[in-house]
Design an enzyme around this catalytic site. Structure first.
Site, PDB file in Angstrom:
ATOM      1  N   TYR A   6      11.690 -53.103 -98.377  1.00 26.55           N
ATOM      2  CA  TYR A   6      10.792 -54.042 -99.047  1.00 26.55           C
ATOM      3  C   TYR A   6      10.068 -53.387-100.225  1.00 26.55           C
ATOM      4  CZ  TYR A   6      11.210 -57.418 -95.194  1.00 26.55           C
ATOM      5  OH  TYR A   6      11.682 -58.327 -94.282  1.00 26.55           O
ATOM      6  N   ASP A  15      18.202 -54.349 -87.351  1.00 24.19           N
ATOM      7  CA  ASP A  15      16.760 -54.583 -87.485  1.00 24.19           C
ATOM      8  C   ASP A  15      16.002 -53.282 -87.808  1.00 24.19           C
ATOM      9  OD1 ASP A  15      17.287 -57.179 -86.947  1.00 24.19           O
ATOM     10  OD2 ASP A  15      16.366 -57.225 -84.951  1.00 24.19           O
ATOM     11  N   GLN A  34      16.040 -67.940 -84.615  1.00 21.07           N
ATOM     12  CA  GLN A  34      15.897 -66.881 -85.622  1.00 21.07           C
ATOM     13  C   GLN A  34      17.211 -66.112 -85.629  1.00 21.07           C
ATOM     14  OE1 GLN A  34      13.830 -65.802 -88.051  1.00 21.07           O
ATOM     15  NE2 GLN A  34      15.266 -64.117 -88.352  1.00 21.07           N
ATOM     16  N   GLU A  60      15.688 -57.752 -99.568  1.00 12.18           N
ATOM     17  CA  GLU A  60      14.224 -57.717 -99.442  1.00 12.18           C
ATOM     18  C   GLU A  60      13.508 -57.070-100.631  1.00 12.18           C
ATOM     19  OE1 GLU A  60      12.774 -59.570 -97.393  1.00 12.18           O
ATOM     20  OE2 GLU A  60      14.430 -59.999 -96.003  1.00 12.18           O
ATOM     21  N   HIS A  89      13.586 -65.698-101.910  1.00 10.57           N
ATOM     22  CA  HIS A  89      14.871 -65.486-101.232  1.00 10.57           C
ATOM     23  C   HIS A  89      15.902 -66.570-101.580  1.00 10.57           C
ATOM     24  CE1 HIS A  89      14.608 -62.014 -98.652  1.00 10.57           C
ATOM     25  NE2 HIS A  89      13.518 -62.427 -98.027  1.00 10.57           N
ATOM     26  N   GLY A 149       6.590 -63.266 -90.048  1.00  6.80           N
ATOM     27  CA  GLY A 149       5.713 -63.947 -90.984  1.00  6.80           C
ATOM     28  C   GLY A 149       6.428 -65.168 -91.537  1.00  6.80           C
ATOM     29  N   GLY A 150       7.669 -64.928 -91.962  1.00  2.18           N
ATOM     30  CA  GLY A 150       8.435 -66.030 -92.537  1.00  2.18           C
ATOM     31  C   GLY A 150       9.917 -65.751 -92.467  1.00  2.18           C
ATOM     32  N   MET A 151      10.708 -66.828 -92.582  1.00  3.24           N
ATOM     33  CA  MET A 151      12.160 -66.673 -92.619  1.00  3.24           C
ATOM     34  C   MET A 151      12.713 -67.693 -93.610  1.00  3.24           C
ATOM     35  SD  MET A 151      14.858 -65.110 -91.651  1.00  3.24           S
ATOM     36  CE  MET A 151      16.438 -65.534 -92.352  1.00  3.24           C
ATOM     37  N   GLU A 152      13.565 -67.180 -94.504  1.00  2.00           N
ATOM     38  CA  GLU A 152      14.019 -67.941 -95.667  1.00  2.00           C
ATOM     39  C   GLU A 152      15.170 -68.889 -95.365  1.00  2.00           C
ATOM     40  OE1 GLU A 152      14.302 -64.686 -95.036  1.00  2.00           O
ATOM     41  OE2 GLU A 152      16.093 -63.792 -95.916  1.00  2.00           O
ATOM     42  N   HIS A 197       7.316 -65.273-101.326  1.00  3.25           N
ATOM     43  CA  HIS A 197       8.365 -64.369-100.836  1.00  3.25           C
ATOM     44  C   HIS A 197       9.572 -65.157-100.314  1.00  3.25           C
ATOM     45  CE1 HIS A 197       9.914 -60.649 -98.893  1.00  3.25           C
ATOM     46  NE2 HIS A 197      10.412 -61.526 -98.030  1.00  3.25           N
ATOM     47  N   GLU A 198       9.322 -66.065 -99.397  1.00  8.17           N
ATOM     48  CA  GLU A 198      10.456 -66.800 -98.796  1.00  8.17           C
ATOM     49  C   GLU A 198      11.145 -67.674 -99.840  1.00  8.17           C
ATOM     50  OE1 GLU A 198      11.206 -65.475 -96.196  1.00  8.17           O
ATOM     51  OE2 GLU A 198       9.289 -64.664 -95.546  1.00  8.17           O
TER      52      GLU A 198
HETATM   53  N1  BES Z   1      14.176 -62.201 -94.036  1.00  5.71           N
HETATM   54  C1  BES Z   1      12.922 -61.706 -93.621  1.00  5.71           C
HETATM   55  C2  BES Z   1      12.751 -61.699 -92.125  1.00  5.71           C
HETATM   56  C3  BES Z   1      13.750 -60.849 -91.358  1.00  5.71           C
HETATM   57  C4  BES Z   1      14.264 -59.684 -91.867  1.00  5.71           C
HETATM   58  C5  BES Z   1      14.133 -61.255 -90.101  1.00  5.71           C
HETATM   59  C6  BES Z   1      15.187 -58.946 -91.128  1.00  5.71           C
HETATM   60  C7  BES Z   1      15.038 -60.505 -89.371  1.00  5.71           C
HETATM   61  C8  BES Z   1      15.578 -59.351 -89.887  1.00  5.71           C
HETATM   62  C9  BES Z   1      11.773 -62.491 -94.263  1.00  5.71           C
HETATM   63  O1  BES Z   1      12.016 -62.903 -95.559  1.00  5.71           O
HETATM   64  C10 BES Z   1      10.601 -61.560 -94.367  1.00  5.71           C
HETATM   65  O2  BES Z   1      10.703 -60.584 -95.063  1.00  5.71           O
HETATM   66  N2  BES Z   1       9.502 -61.873 -93.687  1.00  5.71           N
HETATM   67  C11 BES Z   1       8.319 -61.048 -93.688  1.00  5.71           C
HETATM   68  C12 BES Z   1       7.207 -61.655 -94.476  1.00  5.71           C
HETATM   69  C13 BES Z   1       7.256 -61.358 -95.923  1.00  5.71           C
HETATM   70  C14 BES Z   1       6.107 -62.040 -96.639  1.00  5.71           C
HETATM   71  C15 BES Z   1       7.269 -59.883 -96.251  1.00  5.71           C
HETATM   72  C16 BES Z   1       7.838 -60.955 -92.246  1.00  5.71           C
HETATM   73  O3  BES Z   1       8.157 -61.827 -91.461  1.00  5.71           O
HETATM   74  O4  BES Z   1       7.116 -59.994 -91.954  1.00  5.71           O
HETATM   75 ZN    ZN Z   2      12.097 -61.294 -96.923  1.00  3.89          ZN
END
Ligand code: BES
Ligand code: ZN
Length: 541
Positions: free
Chosen positions: A400, A392, A153, A332, A313, A282-285, A309-310
């Site tokens: 978001y 972070d 990650q 975001e 991105h 939850g997810g990573m793009e 969402h992903e």
């Molecule tokens: N890019 C983010 C994850 C992220 C952001 C990782 C900042 C590290 C630092 C990813 O697209 C994301 O927003 N994931 C969300 C889920 C989404 C459906 C809102 C998550 O993992 O909560």
């Molecule tokens: Zn995101």
């Protein structure tokens, strides 16, 4: 003797380097001198060793020394740098290097001398068990419980903990990789991917589109692949590959809808890897291959907005990328807005408005908390100042949800037709570039908010640089949630009356969550044998 002399010579260079800058100042969460030296391409050669939970590898960076710098400075964190070589006028020689002081957030600078004609630097290194981007799972931590699993990650600034590089979202490069893994496992990256395991355990990858460092990723495990559509598919441990494919049935429709909205998908294939349960997001793009938590495999296809969402991105973030972590909302906020538009196209307006209303609820809660705390109020601005902090920290509902509602406000101000045309051009004009809040606002003013009336109505400075959310922001009305509210209101006539009124087949996970969160507190009485238990159930909030 020659060897000793050579060693002494290089030691003296290391100890008394002619010119490495003494203290290296970080800029935009990176020590790298990315304004002087351009990295054009990264070649990785990695050996993934599960026994010691280490990756041993070489990262070769093809560079252009535009600023005639005397050094290239890379970011590292928790890496052991073993050797460095540089290619000068076609001649490869071992190079000296030095490491800067350790910063708990940013790691350590790796300083390598270069000349005007250096075209490549090559770093042999290995990761340490503390390399934060890497999660090594034991077989028990996986779904099938047979083999170990590894995933990375990199966002926001953890790519440097498994690859020495310029770890800034403002710069992009292409990459290729050769990765050796245990024979029973398959390797996948944010690049062209294999669909079957091979017996050599060696996999080759190419990412021909330039990407920022935070999108570098690797996963290694016993996974299989299933095709879903024209350019979509799913990877998962074989034990639940079929359930994953069933759950993600709408993925191709989502890709097609996204393209219809904001222009062609730029990355070839769009596949998704369902990770083992300990995936911390939850997810990573990751380009070409979204990483997703297995919690989306709910069995009723109710949590697939995460895929929207992903996928979104692939435009907002991967194609047009935030230049700094202070502008993170550009990644975001745009993505949550775009995600909603995809959901609207695939599942209809009622469903999408329900998701928006839930998002608004979350935003109100976050705002209440942050605004009550003098020290954190400034974090309710879209454009942040994260200098000296971990990027972070910017990962909150502000980027978001406030981001989404700002863009929704722009849509409502200008009308969907003009807004969509503007956004489509934004993705086309800035494709494979990085962007900042200022750049976005300039373009907005030039191309969309072309009259004083529109500019006044849009009120962009308040939204972007102001705290909280403007009081005039239009509330979200969701007919679906109103229906749940009506069911909840029946509780006045008794708990059983309320339950009897609900039609469970019309409720999705989101309806139930809204229901549970707004359930009034009540008393539960249970009789077990002779004993009577009473319990007050509090409202979950
Ligand atoms: N890019 C983010 C994850 C992220 C952001 C990782 C900042 C590290 C630092 C990813 O697209 C994301 O927003 N994931 C969300 C889920 C989404 C459906 C809102 C998550 O993992 O909560
Ligand atoms: Zn995101």
């Amino acid at each position: 003797m020659r060897y000793i002399l050579f060693s002494l010579f290089s030691l003296s260079l290391l100890a008394c380097p002619s010119g490495p800058p003494k203290t290296i100042k970080a800029f935009n969460h990176s020590f790298s001198n990315y304004n002087e030296v351009q990295v054009e391409h990264l070649s990785l050669n990695l050996n993934v060793k599960f026994e010691k939970k280490e990756i041993w590898g070489t990262a070769t960076l093809k560079i252009r020394n535009e600023g005639k710098a005397h050094h290239i400075i890379l970011d590292t964190k928790g890496l052991s740098v073993d050797h460095v070589a540089s290619l000068d006028n076609g001649k490869l020689t071992e190079s000296t290097f030095s490491l800067g002081a350790e910063d708990t957030i940013l790691g350590r600078a790796l300083i390598i001398p270069i000349t005007d004609s250096t075209s490549e630097v090559s770093v042999a290194y290995h990761t340490l068990p503390g390399s934060e981007a890497l999660q090594w799972l034991s077989p028990e931590q996986t779904h099938d419980k047979k083999h170990p699993f590894l995933f990375s990650q990199s966002e926001a600034i953890l790519a440097r903990s498994w690859i020495p590089l310029m770890d800034v979202p403002a710069r992009r490069f292409t990459y290729d990789a050769t990765v050796k893994v245990p024979k029973e496992l398959m390797a996948l990256m944010s690049a062209t991917n294999p669909t079957v395991r091979n017996d050599s355990g060696v996999y080759h990858f190419r990412q021909e589109k330039p990407i920022p460092s935070y999108l570098l990723s690797l996963a290694v495990g016993d996974v299989g692949f299933k095709n879903l559509g024209r350019n979509t598919g799913v990877y998962a441990e074989t034990g639940y590959l079929d359930s994953c494919a069933w759950e993600l049935q709408s993925m191709q429709a989502m890709v097609d809808s996204a393209e219809a909205l904001y222009g062609p998908y730029a990355w070839g294939r769009y596949d998704l890897l369902v990770l083992p349960p300990s995936f911390p997001f939850g997810g990573m793009e990751n380009p070409c291959l979204t990483f997703a938590t297995p919690t989306i495999i709910a069995g009723d296809r109710s949590l697939v907005s995460l895929v929207a969402h992903e996928l979104a991105h692939s435009w907002s973030g991967n194609l047009v990328t935030t230049a700094t972590w202070n502008d993170f909302w550009l990644n975001e906020g745009f993505t949550v807005y775009f995600e909603q538009r995809i959901m609207e196209k695939v599942y209809g307006q009622n469903y999408a408005e329900m998701l928006a209303a839930l998002g608004r609820g979350e935003l109100e809660l976050t705002l209440k908390e942050l605004m009550a705390d003098q020290a954190r109020r400034a974090d309710t601005r879209l454009f942040l100042n994260l200098d000296g902090r971990n990027p972070d920290d910017g990962m909150s509902d502000i980027a978001y949800e406030k981001g989404r509602f700002f863009l929704r406000h722009l849509e409502q101000t200008t009308g969907r037709r003009d807004w969509d045309r503007f956004l489509k051009n934004y993705f086309r004009d800035l494709a494979f570039k990085s962007t900042t809040t200022t750049l976005f606002l300039d373009k907005l003013n030039k191309e969309l908010l072309t009259t004083p009336e529109l500019q006044q109505k849009a009120d962009v400075r308040t939204w972007v640089y102001g705290e909280g959310i403007p009081s005039y922001a239009t509330p979200v009305v969701s007919t679906e949630l109103e229906r749940v509210n009506a069911d909840l209101a029946m509780s006045k006539q008794g708990f059983t009356a309320m339950l009897n009124n609900i039609k469970p087949e019309t409720y999705t996970t989101h309806h139930w969550l809204h229901f549970l969160r707004n359930l009034p507190s009540y008393i539960v009485r249970a009789t077990v044998g002779e004993q009577v238990f009473t319990q007050r159930i509090q409202n979950i909030r």
